[in-house]
Design an enzyme around this catalytic site. Sequence first.
Site, PDB file in Angstrom:
ATOM      1  N   HIS A  69      65.799  89.981 105.413  1.00  0.00           N
ATOM      2  CA  HIS A  69      64.607  88.900 105.807  1.00  0.00           C
ATOM      3  C   HIS A  69      64.139  88.231 104.612  1.00  0.00           C
ATOM      4  O   HIS A  69      63.803  87.053 104.542  1.00  0.00           O
ATOM      5  CB  HIS A  69      63.645  89.626 106.572  1.00  0.00           C
ATOM      6  CG  HIS A  69      62.218  88.568 106.858  1.00  0.00           C
ATOM      7  ND1 HIS A  69      62.133  87.993 107.845  1.00  0.00           N
ATOM      8  CD2 HIS A  69      61.167  88.406 106.423  1.00  0.00           C
ATOM      9  CE1 HIS A  69      61.423  87.253 108.171  1.00  0.00           C
ATOM     10  NE2 HIS A  69      60.545  87.480 107.019  1.00  0.00           N
ATOM     11  N   HIS A  92      62.774  83.782 106.905  1.00  0.00           N
ATOM     12  CA  HIS A  92      64.176  84.264 106.869  1.00  0.00           C
ATOM     13  C   HIS A  92      65.249  83.160 106.520  1.00  0.00           C
ATOM     14  O   HIS A  92      65.254  82.107 107.031  1.00  0.00           O
ATOM     15  CB  HIS A  92      64.525  84.712 108.198  1.00  0.00           C
ATOM     16  CG  HIS A  92      65.630  85.761 108.454  1.00  0.00           C
ATOM     17  ND1 HIS A  92      65.266  87.071 108.666  1.00  0.00           N
ATOM     18  CD2 HIS A  92      66.875  85.706 108.033  1.00  0.00           C
ATOM     19  CE1 HIS A  92      66.573  87.673 108.560  1.00  0.00           C
ATOM     20  NE2 HIS A  92      67.558  86.769 108.134  1.00  0.00           N
ATOM     21  N   GLN A 111      70.052  75.181 110.414  1.00  0.00           N
ATOM     22  CA  GLN A 111      70.146  74.861 111.770  1.00  0.00           C
ATOM     23  C   GLN A 111      71.292  73.701 111.970  1.00  0.00           C
ATOM     24  O   GLN A 111      71.927  73.077 111.106  1.00  0.00           O
ATOM     25  CB  GLN A 111      68.821  74.004 112.094  1.00  0.00           C
ATOM     26  CG  GLN A 111      67.673  74.538 112.026  1.00  0.00           C
ATOM     27  CD  GLN A 111      66.465  74.019 112.478  1.00  0.00           C
ATOM     28  OE1 GLN A 111      66.547  73.748 113.838  1.00  0.00           O
ATOM     29  NE2 GLN A 111      65.395  73.745 111.455  1.00  0.00           N
ATOM     30  N   HIS A 165      67.916  80.791 106.728  1.00  0.00           N
ATOM     31  CA  HIS A 165      68.316  80.230 108.072  1.00  0.00           C
ATOM     32  C   HIS A 165      68.870  78.629 107.782  1.00  0.00           C
ATOM     33  O   HIS A 165      68.158  78.159 107.060  1.00  0.00           O
ATOM     34  CB  HIS A 165      67.493  80.545 109.383  1.00  0.00           C
ATOM     35  CG  HIS A 165      66.403  79.504 109.333  1.00  0.00           C
ATOM     36  ND1 HIS A 165      65.276  79.741 108.318  1.00  0.00           N
ATOM     37  CD2 HIS A 165      66.222  78.543 110.077  1.00  0.00           C
ATOM     38  CE1 HIS A 165      64.347  78.913 108.560  1.00  0.00           C
ATOM     39  NE2 HIS A 165      64.839  77.898 109.716  1.00  0.00           N
ATOM     40  N   ASN A 213      66.629  73.069 106.149  1.00  0.00           N
ATOM     41  CA  ASN A 213      65.235  72.737 105.496  1.00  0.00           C
ATOM     42  C   ASN A 213      64.873  73.972 104.859  1.00  0.00           C
ATOM     43  O   ASN A 213      64.768  75.249 105.689  1.00  0.00           O
ATOM     44  CB  ASN A 213      64.162  72.360 106.476  1.00  0.00           C
ATOM     45  CG  ASN A 213      64.727  71.262 107.241  1.00  0.00           C
ATOM     46  OD1 ASN A 213      65.429  70.397 106.466  1.00  0.00           O
ATOM     47  ND2 ASN A 213      64.383  70.818 108.427  1.00  0.00           N
TER      48      ASN A 213
HETATM   49 ZN   LIG Z   1      63.731  88.051 109.450  1.00  0.00          ZN
END
Ligand SMILES: [Zn+2]
Length: 233
Positions: free
Chosen positions: A55, A106, A110, A108, A95
Amino acid sequence: MSTEVPAEDYDIVVFENKFPSLQQDLPEVIKKNYKFFKYGKAQGICEVVLFTSDHDGVMSEKPLSRYIKLVKVWGDRYQELGAKDFIDYVFIFENKGEEVGVTLHHPHGQIYAYPFIPPIIGQELDSSKEYLEKEGKCLFCKTLKEETEDGRRIIISNDSFTALVPFSASYTYEVHIYANKHLSSFNDFSQKEEIDLAAILKTILMKFDNLFGFIFPYIMSIHPTRSRKSSFN
Ligand SMILES: [Zn+2]
Ligand SMILES: [Zn+2]
């Protein structure tokens, strides 16, 4: 693929966005008497890619192997989503950072699978088609050739990719990564090219994070050709 993030421990996970702008199954558009406003079905697919199960992970500190897996996941999603008959463009982006308004911390990215070509991408593809018709050459390969000859804006290159600051950058710290040979999309990548893209991405991220000594916020997008077979690519 699943709709929920599974266990604590996963490698890279892809799931459908819970608040999607575009959806696969939609009711028919209610006909309204608009003459001026255009409207239609917001059909498409929105996915979220978690780059790691960590995370609080900092991507620039992650090993190259993580980036290679990510490039493979992008390629897989590009192929699978792009094969659907209602999808015209698979837009992969990230982003990053509160500074650009990201609320999920976290690591990530898209994916938006659109039923149309997004306007800026459309302009790029149109320009490259026009250039090809006029000059008989690929606009992107020609741009890279010019930049390499000039050399001043090149940041780093490896066997397969080159990172540079474009001649007419729209953003501060804008970086473009070009394939050294003509590659239209992930579908054309060799294993070596997957590794080389991963390597150059990691290097650029490290450079960004080391520039001012904090995790550099950014927006990133990948501009492959359109998913449907067109007359050019
Ligand atoms: Zn997370
Ligand atoms: Zn090219």
